[in-house]
Scaffold this active site. Sequence first.
Site, PDB file in Angstrom:
ATOM      1  CG  HIS A 267      -2.049   0.858   1.290  1.00 23.23           C
ATOM      2  ND1 HIS A 267      -2.442   1.632   0.233  1.00 23.23           N
ATOM      3  CD2 HIS A 267      -2.885   1.184   2.315  1.00 23.23           C
ATOM      4  CE1 HIS A 267      -3.469   2.386   0.595  1.00 23.23           C
ATOM      5  NE2 HIS A 267      -3.751   2.146   1.871  1.00 23.23           N
ATOM      6  CG  HIS A 306      -4.373   0.902  -8.088  1.00 25.29           C
ATOM      7  ND1 HIS A 306      -5.711   0.855  -7.798  1.00 25.29           N
ATOM      8  CD2 HIS A 306      -3.811   1.722  -7.168  1.00 25.29           C
ATOM      9  CE1 HIS A 306      -5.952   1.617  -6.749  1.00 25.29           C
ATOM     10  NE2 HIS A 306      -4.816   2.147  -6.344  1.00 25.29           N
ATOM     11  CG  ASP A 362       2.864   4.486  -3.599  1.00 24.37           C
ATOM     12  OD1 ASP A 362       2.872   5.565  -2.990  1.00 24.37           O
ATOM     13  OD2 ASP A 362       2.108   3.545  -3.318  1.00 24.37           O
TER      14      ASP A 362
HETATM   15  N1  ACO Z   1       4.774  -6.427 -10.634  1.00 21.51           N
HETATM   16  C1  ACO Z   1       4.658  -7.621 -11.287  1.00 21.51           C
HETATM   17  N2  ACO Z   1       3.500  -8.306 -11.419  1.00 21.51           N
HETATM   18  C2  ACO Z   1       2.416  -7.747 -10.866  1.00 21.51           C
HETATM   19  C3  ACO Z   1       2.455  -6.510 -10.180  1.00 21.51           C
HETATM   20  C4  ACO Z   1       3.689  -5.848 -10.073  1.00 21.51           C
HETATM   21  N3  ACO Z   1       3.798  -4.689  -9.454  1.00 21.51           N
HETATM   22  N4  ACO Z   1       1.213  -6.205  -9.732  1.00 21.51           N
HETATM   23  C5  ACO Z   1       0.421  -7.219 -10.124  1.00 21.51           C
HETATM   24  N5  ACO Z   1       1.144  -8.135 -10.811  1.00 21.51           N
HETATM   25  C6  ACO Z   1       0.631  -9.359 -11.460  1.00 21.51           C
HETATM   26  C7  ACO Z   1       0.262 -10.410 -10.430  1.00 21.51           C
HETATM   27  O1  ACO Z   1       1.375 -11.264 -10.151  1.00 21.51           O
HETATM   28  C8  ACO Z   1      -0.866 -11.137 -11.147  1.00 21.51           C
HETATM   29  O2  ACO Z   1      -0.290 -11.953 -12.134  1.00 21.51           O
HETATM   30  P1  ACO Z   1      -0.965 -13.395 -12.476  1.00 21.51           P
HETATM   31  O3  ACO Z   1      -2.314 -13.054 -13.039  1.00 21.51           O
HETATM   32  O4  ACO Z   1      -0.028 -14.018 -13.430  1.00 21.51           O
HETATM   33  O5  ACO Z   1      -1.058 -14.134 -11.162  1.00 21.51           O
HETATM   34  C9  ACO Z   1      -1.590 -10.018 -11.891  1.00 21.51           C
HETATM   35  O6  ACO Z   1      -0.594  -9.007 -12.109  1.00 21.51           O
HETATM   36  C10 ACO Z   1      -2.761  -9.421 -11.102  1.00 21.51           C
HETATM   37  O7  ACO Z   1      -2.263  -8.920  -9.883  1.00 21.51           O
HETATM   38  P2  ACO Z   1      -2.951  -9.078  -8.468  1.00 21.51           P
HETATM   39  O8  ACO Z   1      -1.884  -9.318  -7.429  1.00 21.51           O
HETATM   40  O9  ACO Z   1      -4.079 -10.071  -8.549  1.00 21.51           O
HETATM   41  O10 ACO Z   1      -3.564  -7.640  -8.299  1.00 21.51           O
HETATM   42  P3  ACO Z   1      -4.139  -7.022  -6.964  1.00 21.51           P
HETATM   43  O11 ACO Z   1      -5.232  -6.139  -7.358  1.00 21.51           O
HETATM   44  O12 ACO Z   1      -4.431  -8.087  -5.964  1.00 21.51           O
HETATM   45  O13 ACO Z   1      -2.893  -6.199  -6.380  1.00 21.51           O
HETATM   46  C11 ACO Z   1      -1.368  -4.475  -5.964  1.00 21.51           C
HETATM   47  C12 ACO Z   1      -2.743  -4.861  -6.521  1.00 21.51           C
HETATM   48  C13 ACO Z   1      -1.220  -5.006  -4.516  1.00 21.51           C
HETATM   49  C14 ACO Z   1      -1.237  -2.969  -5.936  1.00 21.51           C
HETATM   50  C15 ACO Z   1      -0.268  -5.118  -6.853  1.00 21.51           C
HETATM   51  O14 ACO Z   1      -0.386  -4.616  -8.180  1.00 21.51           O
HETATM   52  C16 ACO Z   1       1.126  -4.854  -6.320  1.00 21.51           C
HETATM   53  O15 ACO Z   1       1.590  -5.586  -5.446  1.00 21.51           O
HETATM   54  N6  ACO Z   1       1.828  -3.799  -6.823  1.00 21.51           N
HETATM   55  C17 ACO Z   1       3.153  -3.463  -6.331  1.00 21.51           C
HETATM   56  C18 ACO Z   1       3.044  -2.715  -5.018  1.00 21.51           C
HETATM   57  C19 ACO Z   1       2.525  -1.317  -5.189  1.00 21.51           C
HETATM   58  O16 ACO Z   1       2.996  -0.561  -6.052  1.00 21.51           O
HETATM   59  N7  ACO Z   1       1.577  -0.944  -4.340  1.00 21.51           N
HETATM   60  C20 ACO Z   1       1.000   0.403  -4.335  1.00 21.51           C
HETATM   61  C21 ACO Z   1      -0.408   0.394  -4.828  1.00 21.51           C
HETATM   62  S1  ACO Z   1      -1.067   2.027  -4.855  1.00 21.51           S
HETATM   63  C22 ACO Z   1      -1.407   2.334  -3.230  1.00 21.51           C
HETATM   64  O17 ACO Z   1      -1.707   1.488  -2.462  1.00 21.51           O
HETATM   65  C23 ACO Z   1      -1.317   3.690  -2.805  1.00 21.51           C
END
Ligand code: ACO
Length: 430
Positions: A267, A306, A362
């Site tokens: 987050h 996201h 971010d």
């Molecule tokens: N890098 C690589 N792969 C990713 C990323 C990433 N940053 N984010 C998602 N994916 C992939 C997942 O592995 C998944 O792949 P799959 O379908 O092969 O299993 C697919 O994309 C879907 O991702 P989910 O994890 O299901 O998406 P979710 O909505 O649960 O997660 C989140 C969202 C937590 C923000 C995620 O994208 C992430 O961890 N990002 C990196 C951390 C980040 O930047 N967080 C800040 C968010 S903004 C905020 O909170 C202010």
Amino acid sequence: MENTVTITDNRTEKQYTLPITNDTVKAMDLRKIKVNPDDFGMMSYDPAFTNTASCKSQITFIDGDKGILRYRGYDIADLAAFCTFPQVAYLVIHGELPTPEQESAWLTELRAHMYVFENIKKFMEGFRHDAHPMGMLVSTMAALSTFYPDAKDVRNPETQMHSIHRIIGKIPIIAAYGYRHSKGLDYIPPEPKMGYAENFLNMIWARSPMEHLRNPVLARALDVLFILHIDHEQNCSTNAMRAVGSSEADPFLSTAAAAAGLAGPLHGGANEAVLKMLGEIGSKENIPEFIKGVKEGKQKLMGFGHRVYKNYDPRAKQIKKTAEEVFTITGRSKKIDLAMELERIALTDDYFVSRKLYPNVDYYSGIIYEAMGLEPKMFTVLFAIPRAVGWLAQWHELINDPEQKIARPRQVYVGHEQRKLPDSYTHAAR
Ligand code: ACO
């Protein structure tokens, strides 16, 4: 067209017609679906609330597919271009932009709360020199609850507003003091006549209480960053604010819980993680190897992806613009070029394109903070200061919403059936 949905339960062949309101069905209506009259009834199963609306809200609108973000109906780009942080904070809390008289009264009210008791300073001195500033912020916010027992009267409209003013007034002070503590520096008292962001920067940068450091370009850049971070509807930390607030815990405690939610790297902690990631990548030649590792699941591309946006995060667009303004003062950061190249490569790679992974808020914010001389461990604190406004607006909405009650999700129990304690335990007790 009838606003209902009809569900056939193939176990019993019975049909149930449920009303549809705002494109939702009430989860409680599912309870009518049963095999036997004494069954509990059907529930929806939604780990991580990916498709569950927990409230009605008038504060923030997001269209994740189109990349739209609005506070109280106003586009984020317009608010960032034409308003100040205190004006937008007023809008988010009260629902309308302030008139000049309302703005002046709002600023007076916030300034009146820009101080902390000496005991709070002593409390903060108890932290180790290397304590993480988010841990200090969370604990000190919770500690403030003990100074303001009147805040527990959460149903009283006057007390609600009083707590909101107190928290918005004090959070930048706690944040700045946490930073100074970690640097072994004296606390710089707030200078309420300065602008909100300007005062925060002064409390961070000044070498003595006599010094008043003003840099209008950097102060305006931080003001814009603050505007962009105010609210983002039902995210992890806001959900924590509402969940804890629903027990009628006072807003200082609920804000501490929300800040704890923000601290995690998935987050608000992601801005800190982005800088760490860029440091580890080091230079442009290493990007392909890094991307390969991401695709193999070894690490994430932090600052990308996201839950709601499946398009470019509109805040990231604004932040990129702000970065260029900051660099006119601070000099261009090498990390921005690395980040832009990483973004370019990722956005042409099918892994990211097919999953609709774009830069989020971010991705670029930490680069600006670093250029301003702030350390990565402060980045999430810089997110928490403006986000407190959103948490409080959401808390205020919750506490005055007659449809809300204490938040208490259900579970699907998948553990053991009833079983007997082993003899070794029952014998020992005899
Ligand atoms: N890098 C690589 N792969 C990713 C990323 C990433 N940053 N984010 C998602 N994916 C992939 C997942 O592995 C998944 O792949 P799959 O379908 O092969 O299993 C697919 O994309 C879907 O991702 P989910 O994890 O299901 O998406 P979710 O909505 O649960 O997660 C989140 C969202 C937590 C923000 C995620 O994208 C992430 O961890 N990002 C990196 C951390 C980040 O930047 N967080 C800040 C968010 S903004 C905020 O909170 C202010």
